[in-house]
Motif scaffolding. Structure first.
Motif, PDB file in Angstrom:
ATOM      1  N   GLY A  16       2.262  87.513 -30.392  1.00  0.00           N
ATOM      2  CA  GLY A  16       3.164  86.358 -30.345  1.00  0.00           C
ATOM      3  C   GLY A  16       4.444  86.671 -29.593  1.00  0.00           C
ATOM      4  N   ARG A  17       4.982  87.908 -29.820  1.00  0.00           N
ATOM      5  CA  ARG A  17       6.198  88.299 -29.101  1.00  0.00           C
ATOM      6  C   ARG A  17       5.935  88.393 -27.605  1.00  0.00           C
ATOM      7  NH1 ARG A  17       9.472  92.720 -32.651  1.00  0.00           N
ATOM      8  NH2 ARG A  17       9.998  91.314 -34.338  1.00  0.00           N
ATOM      9  N   LEU A  18       4.804  88.944 -27.229  1.00  0.00           N
ATOM     10  CA  LEU A  18       4.450  89.022 -25.810  1.00  0.00           C
ATOM     11  C   LEU A  18       4.316  87.617 -25.213  1.00  0.00           C
ATOM     12  CD1 LEU A  18       1.882  91.970 -25.817  1.00  0.00           C
ATOM     13  CD2 LEU A  18       4.230  91.989 -24.942  1.00  0.00           C
ATOM     14  N   ALA A  19       3.712  86.723 -25.972  1.00  0.00           N
ATOM     15  CA  ALA A  19       3.553  85.335 -25.506  1.00  0.00           C
ATOM     16  C   ALA A  19       4.913  84.656 -25.347  1.00  0.00           C
ATOM     17  CB  ALA A  19       2.675  84.552 -26.463  1.00  0.00           C
ATOM     18  N   LEU A  20       5.807  84.897 -26.287  1.00  0.00           N
ATOM     19  CA  LEU A  20       7.154  84.315 -26.193  1.00  0.00           C
ATOM     20  C   LEU A  20       7.908  84.855 -24.987  1.00  0.00           C
ATOM     21  CD1 LEU A  20       8.292  84.246 -29.914  1.00  0.00           C
ATOM     22  CD2 LEU A  20       7.914  82.283 -28.414  1.00  0.00           C
ATOM     23  N   GLU A  21       7.805  86.163 -24.756  1.00  0.00           N
ATOM     24  CA  GLU A  21       8.479  86.757 -23.618  1.00  0.00           C
ATOM     25  C   GLU A  21       7.885  86.261 -22.303  1.00  0.00           C
ATOM     26  OE1 GLU A  21       8.447  90.971 -24.161  1.00  0.00           O
ATOM     27  OE2 GLU A  21       9.737  90.856 -25.937  1.00  0.00           O
ATOM     28  N   ALA A  22       6.599  86.063 -22.243  1.00  0.00           N
ATOM     29  CA  ALA A  22       5.947  85.596 -21.023  1.00  0.00           C
ATOM     30  C   ALA A  22       6.321  84.138 -20.752  1.00  0.00           C
ATOM     31  CB  ALA A  22       4.445  85.742 -21.145  1.00  0.00           C
ATOM     32  N   GLY A  23       6.416  83.349 -21.803  1.00  0.00           N
ATOM     33  CA  GLY A  23       6.721  81.936 -21.636  1.00  0.00           C
ATOM     34  C   GLY A  23       8.184  81.613 -21.728  1.00  0.00           C
ATOM     35  N   GLY A  24       9.007  82.572 -21.790  1.00  0.00           N
ATOM     36  CA  GLY A  24      10.443  82.343 -21.959  1.00  0.00           C
ATOM     37  C   GLY A  24      10.808  82.367 -23.405  1.00  0.00           C
ATOM     38  N   ARG A  25      12.068  82.431 -23.676  1.00  0.00           N
ATOM     39  CA  ARG A  25      12.530  82.521 -25.057  1.00  0.00           C
ATOM     40  C   ARG A  25      12.826  81.123 -25.592  1.00  0.00           C
ATOM     41  NH1 ARG A  25      16.600  87.249 -25.928  1.00  0.00           N
ATOM     42  NH2 ARG A  25      15.624  87.145 -27.943  1.00  0.00           N
ATOM     43  N   ALA A  26      12.457  80.916 -26.805  1.00  0.00           N
ATOM     44  CA  ALA A  26      12.750  79.658 -27.485  1.00  0.00           C
ATOM     45  C   ALA A  26      13.452  80.006 -28.772  1.00  0.00           C
ATOM     46  CB  ALA A  26      11.468  78.888 -27.757  1.00  0.00           C
ATOM     47  N   ALA A  49      11.865  64.243 -21.461  1.00  0.00           N
ATOM     48  CA  ALA A  49      10.721  64.258 -22.389  1.00  0.00           C
ATOM     49  C   ALA A  49       9.869  65.504 -22.170  1.00  0.00           C
ATOM     50  CB  ALA A  49       9.883  62.993 -22.210  1.00  0.00           C
ATOM     51  N   ARG A  50       9.641  65.882 -20.888  1.00  0.00           N
ATOM     52  CA  ARG A  50       8.857  67.098 -20.610  1.00  0.00           C
ATOM     53  C   ARG A  50       9.581  68.334 -21.133  1.00  0.00           C
ATOM     54  NH1 ARG A  50       8.381  65.030 -15.374  1.00  0.00           N
ATOM     55  NH2 ARG A  50       9.828  66.641 -14.678  1.00  0.00           N
ATOM     56  N   GLN A  51      10.900  68.369 -20.895  1.00  0.00           N
ATOM     57  CA  GLN A  51      11.658  69.528 -21.380  1.00  0.00           C
ATOM     58  C   GLN A  51      11.665  69.584 -22.903  1.00  0.00           C
ATOM     59  OE1 GLN A  51      15.462  69.027 -19.460  1.00  0.00           O
ATOM     60  NE2 GLN A  51      14.821  70.182 -17.643  1.00  0.00           N
ATOM     61  N   GLN A  52      11.787  68.433 -23.536  1.00  0.00           N
ATOM     62  CA  GLN A  52      11.782  68.402 -24.997  1.00  0.00           C
ATOM     63  C   GLN A  52      10.413  68.847 -25.520  1.00  0.00           C
ATOM     64  OE1 GLN A  52      14.504  67.691 -27.041  1.00  0.00           O
ATOM     65  NE2 GLN A  52      13.139  68.525 -28.621  1.00  0.00           N
ATOM     66  N   ALA A  53       9.346  68.396 -24.877  1.00  0.00           N
ATOM     67  CA  ALA A  53       7.995  68.793 -25.299  1.00  0.00           C
ATOM     68  C   ALA A  53       7.816  70.297 -25.140  1.00  0.00           C
ATOM     69  CB  ALA A  53       6.938  68.033 -24.492  1.00  0.00           C
ATOM     70  N   GLU A  54       8.297  70.848 -24.031  1.00  0.00           N
ATOM     71  CA  GLU A  54       8.209  72.301 -23.814  1.00  0.00           C
ATOM     72  C   GLU A  54       9.037  73.044 -24.856  1.00  0.00           C
ATOM     73  OE1 GLU A  54       7.157  75.979 -22.180  1.00  0.00           O
ATOM     74  OE2 GLU A  54       6.217  74.007 -22.098  1.00  0.00           O
ATOM     75  N   TYR A  55      10.242  72.542 -25.116  1.00  0.00           N
ATOM     76  CA  TYR A  55      11.090  73.165 -26.144  1.00  0.00           C
ATOM     77  C   TYR A  55      10.389  73.124 -27.499  1.00  0.00           C
ATOM     78  CZ  TYR A  55      14.881  73.749 -29.484  1.00  0.00           C
ATOM     79  OH  TYR A  55      15.659  74.175 -30.532  1.00  0.00           O
ATOM     80  N   ASP A  56       9.847  71.973 -27.849  1.00  0.00           N
ATOM     81  CA  ASP A  56       9.150  71.846 -29.140  1.00  0.00           C
ATOM     82  C   ASP A  56       7.959  72.802 -29.211  1.00  0.00           C
ATOM     83  OD1 ASP A  56      10.979  69.897 -29.838  1.00  0.00           O
ATOM     84  OD2 ASP A  56       9.630  68.209 -29.422  1.00  0.00           O
ATOM     85  N   ARG A  57       7.194  72.919 -28.107  1.00  0.00           N
ATOM     86  CA  ARG A  57       6.045  73.835 -28.073  1.00  0.00           C
ATOM     87  C   ARG A  57       6.512  75.274 -28.276  1.00  0.00           C
ATOM     88  NH1 ARG A  57       3.827  77.421 -25.036  1.00  0.00           N
ATOM     89  NH2 ARG A  57       5.266  77.174 -23.314  1.00  0.00           N
TER      90      ARG A  57
END
Length: 155
Positions: free
Chosen positions: A141-151, A110-118
């Motif tokens: 937004g691109r910097l935020a995505l790179e900092a938080g991992g790729r989704a 559930a935590r992983q799914q929530a992180e994936y959804d976020r």
């Protein structure tokens, strides 16, 4: 000594009924004159007393054996019940551990799914900003995505 006398009396009574008894001198002696003369006589009270005593002893021994067997059976049943209880307890403990593991796994999923959804929501938001030409929002937004991992794919 009493048992030996009783046994001799029983043997004498048994021997009197068999044809081979006439050849047994002990049986002949115990039978006495009454049988030797082929007269019908009243039962010997001493022989009846001995027979009754032997029967009582046999009954006592049988009762003791039955009691010992019942006690042994009770002990075996108690041991089996204790084993069954220990087994049931071990199974319940294993089941509880398994349920805890399942719950922990479900929580992790559930935590992983929530992180994936976020992250997917962020990626969609950034992608949409880039398509609309919002340069600053696209870059941040691109910097935020790179900092938080790729989704998903990069926008």
């Amino acid at each position: 000594m009493r048992a030996a006398t009783a046994l001799l009396a029983v043997l004498a009574l048994t021997a009197a009924a068999s044809p081979a008894a006439a050849q047994d001198p002990v049986a002949e002696l115990l039978r006495g004159e009454a049988e030797a003369t082929d007269k019908v006589v009243a039962p010997d009270p001493e022989a009846e007393r001995i027979t009754a005593a032997l029967n009582a002893e046999i009954l006592t021994q049988n009762t003791l054996a039955e009691q010992a067997e019942a006690a042994e059976l009770k002990a075996v049943e108690a041991e089996n019940a204790a084993r069954a209880e220990a087994h049931a307890r071990a199974v319940a403990e294993a089941e509880a551990r398994h349920q805890a593991q399942l719950a922990a796994h479900a929580e992790m999923v559930a935590r992983q799914q929530a992180e994936y959804d976020r992250r997917m929501a962020l990626w969609r938001e950034v992608s949409e900003a880039c398509r609309r030409g919002e340069t600053e929002r696209c870059r941040v937004g691109r910097l935020a995505l790179e900092a938080g991992g790729r989704a998903g794919s990069r926008p």
